[in-house]
Enzyme design. Structure first.
Site, PDB file in Angstrom:
ATOM      1  N   TYR A  27       0.965   6.145 -11.142  1.00 40.65           N
ATOM      2  CA  TYR A  27      -0.152   6.678 -11.924  1.00 40.65           C
ATOM      3  C   TYR A  27       0.321   7.738 -12.928  1.00 40.65           C
ATOM      4  O   TYR A  27       0.215   7.550 -14.144  1.00 40.65           O
ATOM      5  CB  TYR A  27      -1.197   7.306 -10.991  1.00 40.65           C
ATOM      6  CG  TYR A  27      -1.916   6.345 -10.088  1.00 40.65           C
ATOM      7  CD1 TYR A  27      -3.208   5.923 -10.359  1.00 40.65           C
ATOM      8  CD2 TYR A  27      -1.314   5.872  -8.922  1.00 40.65           C
ATOM      9  CE1 TYR A  27      -3.886   5.056  -9.515  1.00 40.65           C
ATOM     10  CE2 TYR A  27      -1.978   4.991  -8.073  1.00 40.65           C
ATOM     11  CZ  TYR A  27      -3.272   4.593  -8.378  1.00 40.65           C
ATOM     12  OH  TYR A  27      -3.916   3.722  -7.542  1.00 40.65           O
TER      13      TYR A  27
ATOM     14  N   ASP B 167       0.825  -1.211   0.000  1.00 37.62           N
ATOM     15  CA  ASP B 167       0.000   0.000   0.000  1.00 37.62           C
ATOM     16  C   ASP B 167       0.858   1.260   0.000  1.00 37.62           C
ATOM     17  O   ASP B 167       0.423   2.318  -0.470  1.00 37.62           O
ATOM     18  CB  ASP B 167      -0.928   0.019   1.217  1.00 37.62           C
ATOM     19  CG  ASP B 167      -2.104  -0.951   1.090  1.00 37.62           C
ATOM     20  OD1 ASP B 167      -2.249  -1.547   0.005  1.00 37.62           O
ATOM     21  OD2 ASP B 167      -2.851  -1.120   2.066  1.00 37.62           O
TER      22      ASP B 167
END
Length: 617
Positions: free
Chosen positions: A398, A390
Site C-alpha cells: 500500500y 493474506d
C-alpha cells in the site's frame, strides 16, 4: 478406483508441465488451476442461502475454454461438500462424470480434478459450503444493528472464493458470472454485479449478472435486512435501516469522487458505484467488489473525516478491478496504485493539505511497520512461496507502492505521469498482469521516452529491494507543523488551547498529535490528556485505536473497559490484530488478551479469527 484416476490425472498434469513451457500464462502458486490447458471463462451460480444451517447450497455451472482436449479440469475448493459433478457438450443435457478430491492443503485447500470428454463445454458442480467457510460470515440477529434478522456476507480476497465456489481461484483467471439467489423472505440479497435493485420486493428470489471479466476474488454476496438511499445519479448506499441516515450523510461526497477520478484517469467502466455498510465484524476497512464496495461501519465518524477509505475503494475500480495483479506476489500493483490514486482523489475533493496529512500519516505508519519487519517482507515484489497470501497484506504494498508512484510523479511531472497512468489503465483494461509486465510497460512508455530522469536500476531498487530508498518522497503539511508545536507545549507543561484545538482539528491532526507523543508517555500524562480531550470515550475509530494502543503501552488502566468494549464490538483486522499483539507482549497482557478474546471471537470473521488465533495461541 480413486487411486487409479489420480494416477491418470497426474500423468496428464505431467504432460501439462512440458506443454506449458510454450504458453505465456503466469503460474499462480496459490491456485491449482491450469488455465493453459482448460480455462474457466464464466460461472452460473444457483444458490439457496440457508441461515439455520449456515451454508449455501446449490450449483456452479462452469463454462470452459479447452486448450488441450485430453486435459482434466483442475479446480480450487476449500471445505466444500461435493455432491456430484456433471458435464455437457451443448449446455443443455448433462451427464455425470468422475472426479478426484485430492488431499487437503492447509493453505490452498483441496484440489478437485474433473474428468472431461473431448467436446465438453460446461461443467456443473453440485455442492454445499461448510458452516466454517473461510470466506463467509453468518451473523445471528443479536449480532446485527437491528437485532431482528440474521445477516450473511462474503469476503473472497485473497483466496477465499474457493470456500464458497468451486472454481479456478486465481486473479489470473478472469471470469464473468450470473447468479440466482434464494433467501428467506424479508431479507435482501445484493452482489457485486448488476441486478441490485433499490426498490425490489423482498420475495427471496434474486438474479444478478456481471458481464465484464473479473478475478474470482471480486465475486461477493451479502444477505440481510437492507435498505437503500441514493447519493447521486449512479451512486448510493445500502445498510441496515438504523444505520442508513448516518451512512448516507457520511458518504455524501461519493458522486464527487467518481467525477474527480474520471477527470484524471478516464471513464468509470462499471456503470453504478454503490456501497454497502456492513456490520462491525467485517474484517477489513473496505472491499472493492465491483459495483458494490463493502465498507466497515468504523468509517462513520460523523464528520466525513475517514472517507479516504471510500476514495481508496473507488480507485480500485481502475487499479485492481480494471487492471489486476496476476498473482498475489504482484499485490502492490493493486494496492500501491490504489493508495496513490486515493490521495489524488482526496486532493481533488478536499484539497492538497488533506492529501499531504494523510500521506504523512501513511509514511509514518509504514516506517513504524518496517522497523519490526523481516527484510524479505519489505519488498514490493514479495515472495510468498509456502505462505498464505493474506500474509502479504501489510503496509508495504500500500504505502511503499504509493510512495514509488509519487516518486515517479515528482520526477516526471504530474501532467506527464497522469498521461502515462491513464494510458496504462486503458491499454491493460480487463487484464491481469505481473510486475514484470508493468516494468516493461513503464520502461517503454515513460523511462525511454524521457531519458536520464529515472533509470531501471532505480525502479528495481523500489520494487525488488528492502526498505525505502533514500530519495523516497517526504510529504509535508503546515498543519502538522502546528500540531507538533502543541505536542511540545504539552510535554513542556504549558497550557494548550483546548477549545481552539477541539474546534479546528481534523481527525488527521488528532492522529498526528497522538503519534508525535513519546511512546513511554506514562500514565500520569495519559490521564492529563484524557481529562483535556476525553480520548478514552472517542467515537472515532482511528483515534480510539491509537489511544488504546498508547493505553496498553503505558499501563493506563482507566482505558481498560473501553479497550474490551472496542475489541468485542469491532472485528476490523487493522485494529484488532495490533491491539491483541500489543497486549500479548507481557504475561499480564496475554492473560487479559485471552479473557477478552474468549468474549470477542464468536463475533469475528474467520479471517480475523485466524489472525488473532496466531497471537493468543
Amino acid at each position: 478406483m480413486k487411486t487409479v484416476l489420480l494416477i491418470i490425472f497426474i500423468l496428464l498434469m505431467t504432460t501439462f508441465i512440458v506443454n506449458a513451457q510454450t504458453n505465456e500464462i503466469v503460474e499462480d502458486i496459490h491456485s491449482y488451476a491450469k488455465p493453459q490447458l482448460v480455462k474457466v471463462t464464466h460461472v452460473d451460480l444457483d444458490w439457496t442461502v440457508l441461515f439455520e444451517q449456515k451454508i449455501i447450497k446449490g450449483s456452479a455451472t462452469l463454462s470452459i475454454d479447452r486448450k488441450d482436449k485430453n486435459a482434466v479440469l483442475n479446480l480450487d475448493t476449500r471445505d466444500l461438500k461435493i455432491e456430484r459433478i456433471e458435464i455437457s457438450d451443448n449446455g443443455k443435457s448433462f451427464k455425470s462424470t468422475k472426479f478426484v478430491i485430492a488431499p487437503v492443503d492447509n493453505i490452498l485447500g483441496t484440489e478437485i480434478l474433473v474428468g472431461l470428454m473431448p467436446n465438453t463445454k460446461k461443467v456443473r458442480v453440485y455442492y454445499s459450503t461448510s458452516p466454517k467457510a473461510s470466506g463467509l460470515q453468518w451473523l445471528s440477529p443479536e449480532q446485527t444493528a437491528g437485532k431482528k434478522m440474521p445477516f450473511m456476507f462474503s469476503q473472497a480476497q485473497a483466496i477465499h472464493a474457493r470456500s464458497f465456489i468451486p472454481l479456478q481461484d486465481s486473479p489470473n483467471v478472469r471470469i464473468t458470472y450470473t447468479a440466482r439467489v434464494r433467501t428467506p423472505k424479508g431479507l435482501l440479497a445484493v452482489m457485486s454485479a448488476s441486478g441490485n435493485s433499490q426498490t425490489v420486493a423482498r420475495n427471496g428470489d434474486y438474479r444478478f449478472s456481471m458481464t465484464k471479466p473479473i478475478p474470482p476474488y471480486l465475486i461477493a454476496i451479502a444477505v440481510g435486512d437492507l435498505k437503500f438511499k441514493s447519493l447521486g445519479k449512479r451512486t448510493g448506499v445500502y445498510s441496515e435501516p438504523s444505520m442508513l441516515k448516518k451512512s448516507a450523510y457520511e458518504l455524501a461526497d461519493t458522486e464527487k469522487m467518481v467525477v474527480a477520478t474520471e477527470k484524471i484517469y478516464g471513464n468509470y467502466a462499471w456503470g453504478r458505484y454503490d456501497l454497502l455498510v456492513l456490520p462491525p465484524s467485517f474484517p477489513f476497512g473496505g472491499m472493492e467488489n465491483p459495483m458494490l464496495t463493502f465498507a466497515t461501519p468504523t468509517i462513520l465518524a460523523g464528520d466525513r473525516s475517514l472517507v479516504s477509505l471510500v476514495a481508496h475503494e473507488l480507485a480500485h475500480s481502475w487499479s485492481g478491478n480494471l487492471v489486476t495483479n496476476a498473482t498475489w506476489r504482484d499485490f502492490w500493483l493493486n494496492e500501491g496504485f490504489t493508495t496513490y490514486l486515493e490521495r489524488r482523489i482526496i486532493e481533488a475533493v478536499y484539497g492538497k493539505n488533506r492529501r499531504e496529512m494523510e500521506a504523512m500519516l501513511g509514511k509514518q505508519n509504514l516506517l513504524e511497520e518496517l522497523s519490526g519487519m523481516p527484510e524479505a517482507d519489505q519488498i514490493l515484489h514479495v515472495k510468498l512461496e509456502g505462505r498464505d497470501p493474506d500474509e502479504g497484506m501489510t503496509g508495504v504494498p500500500y504505502e511503499k507502492g504509493a510512495l514509488f508512484l509519487r516518486y515517479l510523479e515528482e520526477k516526471f511531472g504530474r501532467a506527464k505521469f497522469d498521461s502515462f497512468v491513464k494510458k496504462y489503465f486503458a491499454s491493460h483494461a480487463f487484464q491481469s498482469i505481473t510486475t514484470e509486465t508493468f516494468v516493461e510497460y513503464l520502461n517503454a512508455n515513460l523511462l525511454e521516452k524521457n531519458p536520464n530522469i529515472v533509470s531501471l536500476d532505480e525502479v528495481n531498487e523500489w520494487i525488488e529491494k528492502a526498505g525505502l530508498p533514500k530519495n523516497a518522497p517526504s510529504p509535508q503539511s503546515d498543519s502538522f507543523a502546528q500540531v507538533e508545536k502543541q505536542v511540545k507545549y504539552f510535554l513542556d507543561g504549558k497550557a494548550l488551547s483546548v477549545q481552539k484545538i477541539q474546534k479546528d482539528w481534523t481527525t488527521q491532526e488528532w492522529l498526528h498529535f497522538l503519534k508525535a507523543l513519546p511512546e513511554n508517555l506514562g500514565s500520569t500524562k495519559m490521564e492529563g490528556l484524557d481529562k483535556l480531550f476525553n480520548f478514552t470515550k472517542s467515537g472515532n475509530s482511528e483515534i480510539a485505536f491509537q489511544w488504546l494502543m498508547m493505553s496498553i503501552k503505558n499501563s493506563y488502566k482507566a482505558a481498560d473497559s473501553r479497550l474490551e468494549e472496542f475489541l468485542v464490538g469491532i472485528g476490523r483486522r487493522k485494529f484488532v490484530r495490533p491491539l491483541f499483539a500489543e497486549l500479548a507482549k507481557t504475561p499480564e497482557g496475554m492473560k487479559r488478551a485471552k479473557e477478552i478474546y474468549t468474549k470477542a471471537r464468536s463475533g469475528y470473521h474467520p479471517i480475523t479469527q485466524s489472525a488473532v488465533d496466531a497471537i493468543v495461541k
